[in-house]
Design a protein around this motif. Structure first.
Motif, mmCIF file in Angstrom:
data_model
loop_
_atom_site.group_PDB
_atom_site.id
_atom_site.type_symbol
_atom_site.label_atom_id
_atom_site.label_comp_id
_atom_site.label_asym_id
_atom_site.label_seq_id
_atom_site.Cartn_x
_atom_site.Cartn_y
_atom_site.Cartn_z
ATOM 1 N N THR A 162 -10.442 -9.239 -50.805
ATOM 2 C CA THR A 162 -9.999 -9.175 -48.995
ATOM 3 C C THR A 162 -10.895 -9.656 -47.832
ATOM 4 N N LEU A 163 -9.818 -10.148 -47.816
ATOM 5 C CA LEU A 163 -10.795 -11.745 -46.380
ATOM 6 C C LEU A 163 -10.596 -11.294 -45.211
ATOM 7 N N VAL A 164 -11.383 -10.334 -44.615
ATOM 8 C CA VAL A 164 -11.207 -9.772 -43.014
ATOM 9 C C VAL A 164 -12.168 -10.399 -42.119
ATOM 10 N N ASN A 165 -11.108 -10.035 -41.095
ATOM 11 C CA ASN A 165 -11.171 -11.326 -39.495
ATOM 12 C C ASN A 165 -11.259 -9.738 -38.589
ATOM 13 N N PHE A 166 -12.560 -10.107 -37.574
ATOM 14 C CA PHE A 166 -12.196 -9.032 -37.377
ATOM 15 C C PHE A 166 -10.924 -9.529 -35.896
ATOM 16 N N THR A 167 -10.384 -8.415 -34.713
ATOM 17 C CA THR A 167 -9.615 -8.817 -34.116
ATOM 18 C C THR A 167 -10.210 -8.030 -32.557
ATOM 19 N N LYS A 168 -9.670 -8.687 -31.039
ATOM 20 C CA LYS A 168 -10.699 -8.716 -30.211
ATOM 21 C C LYS A 168 -10.635 -7.216 -29.953
ATOM 22 N N GLN A 169 -9.919 -6.195 -30.794
ATOM 23 C CA GLN A 169 -10.041 -4.759 -29.883
ATOM 24 C C GLN A 169 -11.514 -4.527 -30.915
ATOM 25 N N GLY A 170 -11.162 -4.782 -32.509
ATOM 26 C CA GLY A 170 -12.848 -4.667 -33.413
ATOM 27 C C GLY A 170 -14.020 -5.109 -32.864
ATOM 28 N N ILE A 171 -14.115 -6.750 -32.732
ATOM 29 C CA ILE A 171 -14.927 -6.832 -31.999
ATOM 30 C C ILE A 171 -15.628 -6.130 -30.523
ATOM 31 N N ALA A 172 -14.810 -6.136 -29.778
ATOM 32 C CA ALA A 172 -15.154 -5.539 -28.890
ATOM 33 C C ALA A 172 -16.259 -3.850 -28.523
ATOM 34 N N SER A 201 -18.371 -0.498 -35.743
ATOM 35 C CA SER A 201 -18.032 -0.878 -37.364
ATOM 36 C C SER A 201 -18.648 -0.008 -38.645
ATOM 37 N N PRO A 202 -19.247 0.046 -38.679
ATOM 38 C CA PRO A 202 -20.325 0.655 -39.554
ATOM 39 C C PRO A 202 -19.263 1.992 -40.090
ATOM 40 N N ALA A 203 -18.634 2.804 -39.191
ATOM 41 C CA ALA A 203 -18.096 3.782 -39.398
ATOM 42 C C ALA A 203 -16.470 3.651 -40.170
ATOM 43 N N ARG A 204 -16.098 2.414 -38.983
ATOM 44 C CA ARG A 204 -14.722 1.804 -39.564
ATOM 45 C C ARG A 204 -15.039 1.743 -40.975
ATOM 46 N N ASP A 242 -17.110 3.167 -43.243
ATOM 47 C CA ASP A 242 -17.007 4.175 -44.014
ATOM 48 C C ASP A 242 -15.554 4.595 -44.260
ATOM 49 N N ALA A 243 -14.783 5.171 -43.317
ATOM 50 C CA ALA A 243 -13.513 5.117 -43.234
ATOM 51 C C ALA A 243 -12.518 4.690 -44.167
ATOM 52 N N GLY A 244 -12.927 3.391 -43.832
ATOM 53 C CA GLY A 244 -11.696 2.034 -45.036
ATOM 54 C C GLY A 244 -12.423 2.587 -46.921
ATOM 55 N N LYS A 245 -13.402 2.505 -46.384
ATOM 56 C CA LYS A 245 -13.947 2.805 -47.951
ATOM 57 C C LYS A 245 -12.872 4.038 -48.307
ATOM 58 N N GLU A 246 -13.083 5.164 -47.867
ATOM 59 C CA GLU A 246 -11.657 6.434 -47.787
ATOM 60 C C GLU A 246 -10.739 6.366 -48.318
ATOM 61 N N ALA A 247 -9.814 5.361 -47.227
ATOM 62 C CA ALA A 247 -8.661 4.853 -47.053
ATOM 63 C C ALA A 247 -8.546 4.454 -48.947
ATOM 64 N N GLY A 274 -6.454 6.058 -54.913
ATOM 65 C CA GLY A 274 -6.644 5.818 -55.969
ATOM 66 C C GLY A 274 -7.401 4.276 -56.359
ATOM 67 N N ALA A 275 -7.598 3.948 -55.339
ATOM 68 C CA ALA A 275 -8.403 2.020 -55.035
ATOM 69 C C ALA A 275 -10.389 2.255 -54.657
ATOM 70 N N GLU A 276 -10.810 1.426 -55.299
ATOM 71 C CA GLU A 276 -12.151 1.514 -55.216
ATOM 72 C C GLU A 276 -12.615 0.343 -54.233
ATOM 73 N N MET A 277 -13.063 0.090 -53.265
ATOM 74 C CA MET A 277 -14.160 -0.646 -52.462
ATOM 75 C C MET A 277 -15.795 -0.735 -52.923
ATOM 76 N N LYS A 278 -15.475 -1.958 -54.083
ATOM 77 C CA LYS A 278 -16.323 -2.439 -54.792
ATOM 78 C C LYS A 278 -17.758 -3.096 -54.517
ATOM 79 N N GLN A 279 -17.313 -3.777 -53.408
ATOM 80 C CA GLN A 279 -18.565 -5.134 -52.918
ATOM 81 C C GLN A 279 -17.911 -4.842 -51.297
ATOM 82 N N PHE A 280 -19.071 -4.905 -50.668
ATOM 83 C CA PHE A 280 -18.761 -5.045 -49.044
ATOM 84 C C PHE A 280 -18.731 -6.390 -48.522
ATOM 85 N N TYR A 281 -19.195 -8.186 -47.682
ATOM 86 C CA TYR A 281 -20.101 -8.539 -47.499
ATOM 87 C C TYR A 281 -20.124 -8.762 -46.055
#
Length: 97
Positions: free
Chosen positions: A6-16, A21-24, A26-31, A36-43
């Motif tokens: 998954t390729l990700v870009n911050f939105t204006k809201q995300g960068i503001a 972002s670290p809490a988001r 963690d919430a993304g990993k929970e999502a 039934g999926a797993e985030m294996k690596q994050f960069y």
């Protein structure tokens, strides 16, 4: 399980609200786990994309749900690809007529 990039870009809201972002993350990993999926690596990345995620999921539907759940929060935009490892690649090529 299938592997996805998954390729990700911050939105204006995300960068503001980048400090959140670290809490988001963690919430993304929970999502991912909720579907039934797993985030294996994050960069954190430099260049065209801000973040690159490697995940595994039982099927396309599970990873699509996770990506939509994360994207609906408004902080990021995502683009997801199903990828095949070397063994899967060799099996696919080997099955060609």
């Amino acid at each position: 399980m299938a592997t996805y990039i998954t390729l990700v870009n911050f939105t204006k809201q995300g960068i503001a609200n980048i400090k959140e972002s670290p809490a988001r993350l963690d919430a993304g990993k929970e999502a991912f786990k909720a579907f039934g999926a797993e985030m294996k690596q994050f960069y954190l990345a430099m260049g065209r994309y801000d973040i690159i995620i490697v995940s595994q999921a039982p099927d396309d539907e599970a990873v699509a749900k996770a990506a939509l759940a994360i994207g609906s929060r408004g902080a990021v935009k995502t683009e997801t690809f199903r990828v095949f490892n070397e063994d899967e690649y060799r099996d696919i090529i080997g099955a060609l007529p």
